[in-house]
Design a protein around this motif. Structure first.
Motif, PDB file in Angstrom:
ATOM      1  N   LEU A  19      13.139   4.503  -5.982  1.00 42.17           N
ATOM      2  CA  LEU A  19      12.778   3.462  -5.017  1.00 42.17           C
ATOM      3  C   LEU A  19      11.417   3.746  -4.390  1.00 42.17           C
ATOM      4  O   LEU A  19      10.587   2.831  -4.240  1.00 42.17           O
ATOM      5  N   SER A  20      11.144   5.000  -4.062  1.00 46.24           N
ATOM      6  CA  SER A  20       9.861   5.355  -3.469  1.00 46.24           C
ATOM      7  C   SER A  20       8.725   5.165  -4.466  1.00 46.24           C
ATOM      8  O   SER A  20       7.659   4.642  -4.111  1.00 46.24           O
ATOM      9  N   VAL A  21       8.937   5.567  -5.715  1.00 46.13           N
ATOM     10  CA  VAL A  21       7.908   5.381  -6.742  1.00 46.13           C
ATOM     11  C   VAL A  21       7.653   3.900  -6.987  1.00 46.13           C
ATOM     12  O   VAL A  21       6.508   3.459  -7.137  1.00 46.13           O
ATOM     13  N   PHE A  22       8.726   3.106  -7.016  1.00 46.61           N
ATOM     14  CA  PHE A  22       8.574   1.659  -7.186  1.00 46.61           C
ATOM     15  C   PHE A  22       7.747   1.060  -6.049  1.00 46.61           C
ATOM     16  O   PHE A  22       6.903   0.182  -6.275  1.00 46.61           O
ATOM     17  N   GLY A  23       7.970   1.538  -4.831  1.00 43.46           N
ATOM     18  CA  GLY A  23       7.193   1.033  -3.700  1.00 43.46           C
ATOM     19  C   GLY A  23       5.716   1.352  -3.830  1.00 43.46           C
ATOM     20  O   GLY A  23       4.857   0.501  -3.559  1.00 43.46           O
ATOM     21  N   VAL A  24       5.390   2.570  -4.265  1.00 41.86           N
ATOM     22  CA  VAL A  24       3.976   2.944  -4.441  1.00 41.86           C
ATOM     23  C   VAL A  24       3.327   2.104  -5.539  1.00 41.86           C
ATOM     24  O   VAL A  24       2.195   1.623  -5.397  1.00 41.86           O
ATOM     25  N   LEU A  25       4.038   1.902  -6.651  1.00 40.76           N
ATOM     26  CA  LEU A  25       3.497   1.071  -7.733  1.00 40.76           C
ATOM     27  C   LEU A  25       3.305  -0.371  -7.262  1.00 40.76           C
ATOM     28  O   LEU A  25       2.338  -1.046  -7.662  1.00 40.76           O
ATOM     29  N   MET A  26       4.195  -0.842  -6.412  1.00 42.85           N
ATOM     30  CA  MET A  26       4.059  -2.200  -5.878  1.00 42.85           C
ATOM     31  C   MET A  26       2.825  -2.314  -5.001  1.00 42.85           C
ATOM     32  O   MET A  26       2.123  -3.337  -5.020  1.00 42.85           O
ATOM     33  N   VAL A  27       2.522  -1.267  -4.232  1.00 43.80           N
ATOM     34  CA  VAL A  27       1.296  -1.265  -3.419  1.00 43.80           C
ATOM     35  C   VAL A  27       0.066  -1.302  -4.311  1.00 43.80           C
ATOM     36  O   VAL A  27      -0.906  -2.018  -4.044  1.00 43.80           O
ATOM     37  N   LEU A  28       0.086  -0.542  -5.402  1.00 41.86           N
ATOM     38  CA  LEU A  28      -1.077  -0.449  -6.281  1.00 41.86           C
ATOM     39  C   LEU A  28      -1.366  -1.758  -7.006  1.00 41.86           C
ATOM     40  O   LEU A  28      -2.525  -2.140  -7.166  1.00 41.86           O
ATOM     41  N   TRP A  37       2.990  -4.772   1.955  1.00 45.56           N
ATOM     42  CA  TRP A  37       3.904  -4.378   3.035  1.00 45.56           C
ATOM     43  C   TRP A  37       5.296  -4.077   2.494  1.00 45.56           C
ATOM     44  O   TRP A  37       5.920  -3.085   2.874  1.00 45.56           O
ATOM     45  N   VAL A  38       5.795  -4.906   1.586  1.00 48.86           N
ATOM     46  CA  VAL A  38       7.117  -4.669   0.995  1.00 48.86           C
ATOM     47  C   VAL A  38       7.116  -3.352   0.214  1.00 48.86           C
ATOM     48  O   VAL A  38       8.069  -2.572   0.269  1.00 48.86           O
ATOM     49  N   GLY A  39       6.025  -3.081  -0.528  1.00 46.84           N
ATOM     50  CA  GLY A  39       5.942  -1.830  -1.271  1.00 46.84           C
ATOM     51  C   GLY A  39       5.945  -0.616  -0.366  1.00 46.84           C
ATOM     52  O   GLY A  39       6.608   0.394  -0.657  1.00 46.84           O
ATOM     53  N   LEU A  40       5.208  -0.698   0.732  1.00 46.16           N
ATOM     54  CA  LEU A  40       5.204   0.413   1.682  1.00 46.16           C
ATOM     55  C   LEU A  40       6.580   0.637   2.291  1.00 46.16           C
ATOM     56  O   LEU A  40       6.994   1.785   2.527  1.00 46.16           O
ATOM     57  N   GLU A  41       7.296  -0.442   2.551  1.00 50.15           N
ATOM     58  CA  GLU A  41       8.639  -0.298   3.120  1.00 50.15           C
ATOM     59  C   GLU A  41       9.618   0.294   2.106  1.00 50.15           C
ATOM     60  O   GLU A  41      10.477   1.110   2.468  1.00 50.15           O
ATOM     61  N   CYS A  42       9.510  -0.090   0.843  1.00 44.43           N
ATOM     62  CA  CYS A  42      10.371   0.503  -0.183  1.00 44.43           C
ATOM     63  C   CYS A  42      10.105   2.001  -0.302  1.00 44.43           C
ATOM     64  O   CYS A  42      11.043   2.817  -0.375  1.00 44.43           O
ATOM     65  N   SER A  43       8.842   2.378  -0.305  1.00 44.60           N
ATOM     66  CA  SER A  43       8.506   3.797  -0.373  1.00 44.60           C
ATOM     67  C   SER A  43       9.003   4.538   0.855  1.00 44.60           C
ATOM     68  O   SER A  43       9.532   5.660   0.759  1.00 44.60           O
ATOM     69  N   PHE A  44       8.879   3.910   2.006  1.00 44.89           N
ATOM     70  CA  PHE A  44       9.330   4.511   3.267  1.00 44.89           C
ATOM     71  C   PHE A  44      10.837   4.753   3.267  1.00 44.89           C
ATOM     72  O   PHE A  44      11.314   5.831   3.630  1.00 44.89           O
ATOM     73  N   MET A  45      11.606   3.782   2.814  1.00 49.53           N
ATOM     74  CA  MET A  45      13.058   3.935   2.815  1.00 49.53           C
ATOM     75  C   MET A  45      13.508   5.014   1.831  1.00 49.53           C
ATOM     76  O   MET A  45      14.431   5.789   2.102  1.00 49.53           O
ATOM     77  N   GLY A  46      12.837   5.090   0.683  1.00 49.26           N
ATOM     78  CA  GLY A  46      13.168   6.146  -0.262  1.00 49.26           C
ATOM     79  C   GLY A  46      12.875   7.529   0.281  1.00 49.26           C
ATOM     80  O   GLY A  46      13.663   8.472   0.109  1.00 49.26           O
ATOM     81  N   VAL A  47      11.744   7.676   0.983  1.00 45.24           N
ATOM     82  CA  VAL A  47      11.366   8.975   1.539  1.00 45.24           C
ATOM     83  C   VAL A  47      12.320   9.388   2.645  1.00 45.24           C
ATOM     84  O   VAL A  47      12.710  10.567   2.747  1.00 45.24           O
ATOM     85  N   VAL A  48      12.722   8.456   3.501  1.00 47.29           N
ATOM     86  CA  VAL A  48      13.646   8.778   4.586  1.00 47.29           C
ATOM     87  C   VAL A  48      14.945   9.353   4.032  1.00 47.29           C
ATOM     88  O   VAL A  48      15.479  10.347   4.548  1.00 47.29           O
ATOM     89  N   LYS A 133       1.469   9.739   1.698  1.00 46.39           N
ATOM     90  CA  LYS A 133       0.088   9.283   1.889  1.00 46.39           C
ATOM     91  C   LYS A 133      -0.420   8.454   0.711  1.00 46.39           C
ATOM     92  O   LYS A 133      -1.456   7.796   0.834  1.00 46.39           O
ATOM     93  N   VAL A 134       0.276   8.489  -0.428  1.00 49.64           N
ATOM     94  CA  VAL A 134      -0.256   7.876  -1.645  1.00 49.64           C
ATOM     95  C   VAL A 134      -0.427   6.377  -1.476  1.00 49.64           C
ATOM     96  O   VAL A 134      -1.511   5.814  -1.713  1.00 49.64           O
ATOM     97  N   GLY A 135       0.644   5.687  -1.069  1.00 49.50           N
ATOM     98  CA  GLY A 135       0.570   4.240  -0.926  1.00 49.50           C
ATOM     99  C   GLY A 135      -0.441   3.781   0.112  1.00 49.50           C
ATOM    100  O   GLY A 135      -1.323   2.952  -0.196  1.00 49.50           O
ATOM    101  N   PRO A 136      -0.372   4.266   1.362  1.00 49.07           N
ATOM    102  CA  PRO A 136      -1.366   3.840   2.356  1.00 49.07           C
ATOM    103  C   PRO A 136      -2.807   4.173   1.973  1.00 49.07           C
ATOM    104  O   PRO A 136      -3.712   3.370   2.213  1.00 49.07           O
ATOM    105  N   MET A 137      -3.027   5.348   1.381  1.00 49.68           N
ATOM    106  CA  MET A 137      -4.391   5.709   0.999  1.00 49.68           C
ATOM    107  C   MET A 137      -4.919   4.806  -0.119  1.00 49.68           C
ATOM    108  O   MET A 137      -6.094   4.406  -0.096  1.00 49.68           O
ATOM    109  N   CYS A 138      -4.071   4.486  -1.088  1.00 44.85           N
ATOM    110  CA  CYS A 138      -4.505   3.585  -2.156  1.00 44.85           C
ATOM    111  C   CYS A 138      -4.828   2.203  -1.608  1.00 44.85           C
ATOM    112  O   CYS A 138      -5.819   1.568  -2.020  1.00 44.85           O
ATOM    113  N   PHE A 139      -4.024   1.719  -0.680  1.00 43.53           N
ATOM    114  CA  PHE A 139      -4.330   0.425  -0.063  1.00 43.53           C
ATOM    115  C   PHE A 139      -5.620   0.486   0.737  1.00 43.53           C
ATOM    116  O   PHE A 139      -6.454  -0.423   0.674  1.00 43.53           O
TER     117      PHE A 139
END
Length: 344
Positions: A19-28, A37-48, A133-139
């Motif tokens: 789920l976290s990897v899917f969120g990062v790919l969605m951000v990219l 925003w949805v991608g960041l939230e998916c990554s966030f929920m997976g990390v939590v 940091k991957v998703g926010p930094m890429c955005f």
């Protein structure tokens, strides 16, 4: 089996990591701000879900992480609403950027990073310091930074780096120490986000390899603070030199691999942001100071010598494998640096 123990591999872990990897790919690959925003939230929920553990400290750190990520998500969705609905662009970018600051642990939301990493497992520390940091930094690197926002990013990067350099002085516990080190590198990565996208990716990849290797070795050696060196077994002292090399590489001392991304950032941004980059170099020197302090305390506290280290290493076979790995990283860093100088 040791790697499975390091990351607590299980079916639930695989699901939340996916789920976290899917969120990062969605951000990219997202074409709009809502998808980001949805991608960041998916990554966030997976990390939590991956941060939660068996101990009270881990669950407390997970709750702190959840609170500040929720604050960042709220600020970002307000910023996206301003941008989508045609509101004031400056206000929209203000909320958006400070939402990213809350998610990545940048100034003025920097204080949660050492606190969260101080109570996490070693794998949780890697997740907080690198993966989140991957998703926010890429955005941030792809969003098209305006001239006015670049000055705000410059101030945030410098203050975050200096706070990370000063805050780590005098700490005894390595997880909190690496939390402040993460702030220093976050400042460098924010500056790298204002360069071409490949520069930020290069910094993130090298930082993830060096810090991940260091955390894995600390996990294997069962080292949590300076005091642990006094009780370390002589059969495990062969890894100390490799740990110290990783610490020094993390600080960016040449010619170790951690020095390479800093050179790339300096070559691209020094003519424009020379003062800010000079202050970030000072922050890296402060982090080098407390890393060398850790090395000195370890050498005195453990009371080891070169003969005992080499003798134990020959018996366990760790010495050759560890130095082959570190030597490969060093030669790879030098080769990359040489190729970059030739091409540039």
């Amino acid at each position: 089996m040791v790697i499975f123990s390091f990351c607590r591999l299980s079916p639930a872990f695989v699901m939340f990591a996916s789920l976290s990897v899917f969120g990062v790919l969605m951000v990219l690959f997202s074409g709009g701000v809502l998808g980001v925003w949805v991608g960041l939230e998916c990554s966030f929920m997976g990390v939590v879900c991956m941060l939660s553990g068996d101990s009270v400290e881990e669950n407390e750190s997970c709750m702190k992480y959840f609170v500040f990520q929720s604050i960042g998500s709220m600020l970002m969705i307000v910023g996206f609403m301003f941008l989508i609905e045609g509101g004031p662009l400056a206000m929209g970018w203000f909320f958006l950027f400070f939402g990213l600051c809350a998610k990545m642990g940048l100034f003025p939301f920097h204080y949660w990073v050492p606190s969260v990493m101080g109570g996490c497992s070693w794998f949780g520390c890697f997740i907080v310091s690198v993966w989140q940091k991957v998703g926010p930094m890429c955005f941030l690197a792809n969003c098209g930074i305006s001239f006015e926002l670049s000055y705000v990013m410059e101030v945030v990067a410098v203050v975050t780096g200096l706070l990370g350099g000063v805050g780590g002085i005098g700490l005894l516990y390595y997880r909190a120490l690496l939390g402040y080190s993460s702030l220093v590198h976050s400042g460098w990565m924010v500056m790298a986000a204002m360069a071409p996208f490949g520069v930020m990716v290069t910094y993130l990849v090298v930082y993830s390899v060096v810090s991940g290797t260091l955390m894995y070795r600390l996990f294997l050696s069962k080292l949590m603070c300076f005091v642990d060196f006094c009780n370390i077994s002589h059969h495990r002292v062969s890894s100390l030199y490799l740990i110290f090399m990783d610490f020094v590489s993390l600080a960016g001392l040449p010619p170790l691999p951690g020095f390479v991304p800093k050179v790339v950032v300096l070559s691209f941004l020094w003519p424009v942001f020379s003062l800010s980059l000079g202050m970030l170099i000072g922050a890296s020197l402060l982090s080098l100071y407390y890393y060398l302090t850790a090395a000195t305390v370890a050498a005195v506290g453990s009371g080891i010598n070169s003969y005992m280290v080499l003798n134990a290493a020959k018996k366990t076979g760790d010495f050759e494998l560890g130095w082959v790995w570190n030597g490969s990283l060093l030669l790879g860093g030098l080769a990359f640096l040489w190729a970059y100088i030739v091409v540039a």
